[in-house]
Design an enzyme around this catalytic site. Structure first.
Site, PDB file in Angstrom:
ATOM      1  CG  PHE A 142     -64.772  88.418 -25.691  1.00  0.00           C
ATOM      2  CD1 PHE A 142     -63.926  89.055 -26.268  1.00  0.00           C
ATOM      3  CD2 PHE A 142     -65.007  87.262 -26.018  1.00  0.00           C
ATOM      4  CE1 PHE A 142     -63.623  88.721 -27.670  1.00  0.00           C
ATOM      5  CE2 PHE A 142     -64.636  86.744 -27.305  1.00  0.00           C
ATOM      6  CZ  PHE A 142     -63.916  87.511 -28.020  1.00  0.00           C
ATOM      7  CG  ASP A 227     -72.161  85.201 -24.212  1.00  0.00           C
ATOM      8  OD1 ASP A 227     -71.755  84.042 -24.679  1.00  0.00           O
ATOM      9  OD2 ASP A 227     -71.237  85.885 -24.909  1.00  0.00           O
ATOM     10  CE  LYS A 256     -65.808  80.464 -27.253  1.00  0.00           C
ATOM     11  NZ  LYS A 256     -65.128  80.560 -28.500  1.00  0.00           N
TER      12      LYS A 256
END
Length: 404
Positions: A142, A227, A256
């Site tokens: 993801f 990531d 984030k």
């Protein structure tokens, strides 16, 4: 649900695209690990906006930095310099050991930027024939929701009826170094991978996997792109998840928690080779690197370190993990995690994880289901031992219930 909650939910359903399925709670306030709904009920946030609120809700020092900067200057575009960008570069480079920084806004933008950059490096430095660059990715990955990214997802929900998709990606199993070795060709420019697969249910690779991955990438002149948008900035009990195996990525993606939940901020961190290929006019973002974002990110990084949040994530994560493992329930298939990135996987016969999350809401816990049978648990890194124990009592009460 109260009348006010029903009204909010109904209005969302009437006007909004139905691309989310939220738990039935309407939140109006947050502080630290706690959030309150419109009826005044308090909940322990065990999702942290998918790790974006790692420093806790409405951290006062990040808030102060945001308000101060908002009074001075919010946006210039990159057509001009601003007095927050250079200090942001300097501070994030010092914190992470990076050589070059590309500021963006969302995590998906950081991923897209990295894809463009490693391809450019492949053509201009490695010598891959034009249009032939390959990037290796993992099944069940993801990396975001853009068209380019969902094209190499293996989740049918994210792909169905969004094609055609761009070529240039090769899928291999996660955690399988032999598969990576077999997939590399002279045209491979990068391996893009999450240190821990979060959306897939907090899937942790075998010990030694990333050590071998690093060796393979180095031996084959392939850029290792990690990531760390969910795992980075303390979530796993280290500043970066790569540190658990003592390796360094060529390109690291952050987002984030980089803003503490106040503002969309992301960054591509790189060696000189990859980002060094970009020239003026070849890539950019109107909001990327804006002064408000940089001021917020600087404060978010500062409190993470000064207040010992990374160390606390390691300590409280171990406590939470052991507590979950101690729960004796026939519903539980596996408990796994690292730091404060945890998951409880249920046996399929126990039913969908969502109903357990809805039951947890009734006990004052907000957690989120993922992939049908897993409950993801990721509270803010400021959680205390007492709060962990309070949460464990409620998880035990719900996980030992029979919902059949």
């Amino acid at each position: 649900m109260s009348a006010s909650v029903i009204d909010f939910v109904a209005t969302e359903a009437r006007f909004g695209a139905h691309n989310y399925e939220p738990i039935g709670v309407v939140l109006s306030r947050g502080e630290g690990v706690w959030v309150w709904d419109t009826d005044g009920n308090r909940y322990l946030d065990c999702l942290s906006a998918y790790s974006a609120v790692s420093q806790g809700h409405c951290h006062p020092k990040i808030l102060a930095a945001m308000v101060e900067q908002a009074h001075r200057l919010t946006l210039t575009s990159r057509a001009f310099h601003n007095d927050q960008l250079a200090p942001f570069y300097e501070e994030i480079a010092a914190l992470t050991g990076s050589h070059k920084v590309l500021p963006m806004n969302s995590g998906a933008e950081a991923v897209e930027s990295a894809i463009k950059s490693v391809r450019k490096w492949g053509y201009e430095v490695k010598g891959v024939p034009d249009g032939q660059a390959e990037i290796i990715v993992c099944a069940n990955n993801f990396h975001g929701r853009t068209l380019g990214i969902v094209g190499f997802s293996t989740d049918p929900e994210t792909r169905a009826h969004f094609g055609p998709f761009a070529p240039g990606f090769k899928l291999i199993p996660f955690g399988d170094a032999a598969a990576l070795k077999a997939a590399i060709t002279p045209n491979t420019v990068a391996f893009l991978v999450e240190p821990i697969q979060g959306e897939a249910g907090v899937v942790i690779p075998p010990a030694g996997y990333f050590t071998e991955v690093r060796q393979l990438c180095t031996a084959n002149n392939v850029m290792l792109v990690l990531d760390e948008i969910q795992t980075g900035l303390g979530r796993t009990g280290k500043l970066l998840a790569e540190q658990h195996e003592g390796i360094e990525a060529d390109v690291t993606l952050l987002g984030k928690a980089l803003s503490g939940g106040f503002y969309p901020v992301s960054a591509v961190l790189s060696n000189n080779a990859v980002l060094g290929t970009l020239r003026p006019g070849q890539h950019g973002s109107t909001f990327g690197g804006n002064p408000l974002a940089c001021a917020v990110a600087r404060a978010a990084m500062r409190v993470l370190v000064e207040e010992g949040m990374i160390e606390n994530a390691a300590t409280q994560g171990a406590r939470f993990l052991e507590g979950l493992k101690d729960i004796r329930a026939n519903t539980i298939r596996e408990v796994r995690g690292r730091g404060l990135m945890l998951a409880v996987e249920l046996h399929p016969e126990a039913g969908r994880a969502r109903r357990y999350c809805e039951a947890l809401q009734g006990k004052g816990i907000l957690a989120k289901d993922t992939h049908e049978h897993s409950i993801r648990i990721a509270p803010p890194l400021v959680i205390t031992s007492d709060q962990v124990d309070w949460a464990l009592e409620r998880f035990a009460a719900i996980l030992t219930q029979d919902f059949s």
